[in-house]
Design a protein around this motif. Structure first.
Motif: not given
Length: 150
Positions: A30-31, A63-70, A74-76, A80-81
């Motif tokens: 639910h992204v 593998v490496l992950s580089f998050p941006m907006d954290e 989505g739940r239930d 997500t925005p």
């Protein structure tokens, strides 16, 4: 959903398949459909440099992950925005060796690592036993469901 897949290696990568996997994982979790993700395939030299720079560890990793907006899943049923998830960087040369040990194809290993990297971008971790159980269980379920539908 904007998913950019770039291959900076000589390894043959079906970029459309990795984009489809990412889309499947993000939709399932639910992204927001206007979110952005980058998947990058690099050689061992580039991965070694990233691994040293960001994790302070020598040599290449898978593998490496580089998050941006954290962003978080989505739940239930809520989405997500929109935002930028970040970058998943993969090293096919490392994946080749891991696939041999695991007894499956290199493509399957890279798909697994892509799923793993995306989950890290969404806040999942495996530092503690309970976290590992949750993350690896979800990773397995997502990947098997995606592969079954191919």
């Amino acid at each position: 959903m904007s998913i950019e897949v770039n291959n900076e290696t000589g390894f043959d990568v079906d970029e459309a398949e990795f984009a489809a996997l990412a889309r499947f994982v993000l939709d399932t979790l639910h992204v927001h459909p206007q979110s952005e993700l980058s998947i990058l395939f690099v050689d061992t030299q580039a991965m070694s440099e990233l691994h040293q720079q960001w994790m302070d560890e020598p040599g290449p990793t898978d593998v490496l992950s580089f998050p941006m907006d954290e962003l978080r899943p989505g739940r239930d049923g809520e989405v997500t925005p929109p935002g930028t998830l970040g970058d998943v960087v993969l090293c096919p040369e490392v994946a080749v060796e891991q696939a041999k040990v695991a007894g499956h194809s290199t493509v399957e290993e890279l798909l697994l690592l892509t799923t793993h990297g995306i989950l890290h971008l969404l806040g999942y971790d495996h530092a503690e036993p309970e976290e590992e159980k949750e993350m690896f269980g979800l990773q397995r379920k997502l990947l098997l469901t995606f592969l079954a539908g191919r």
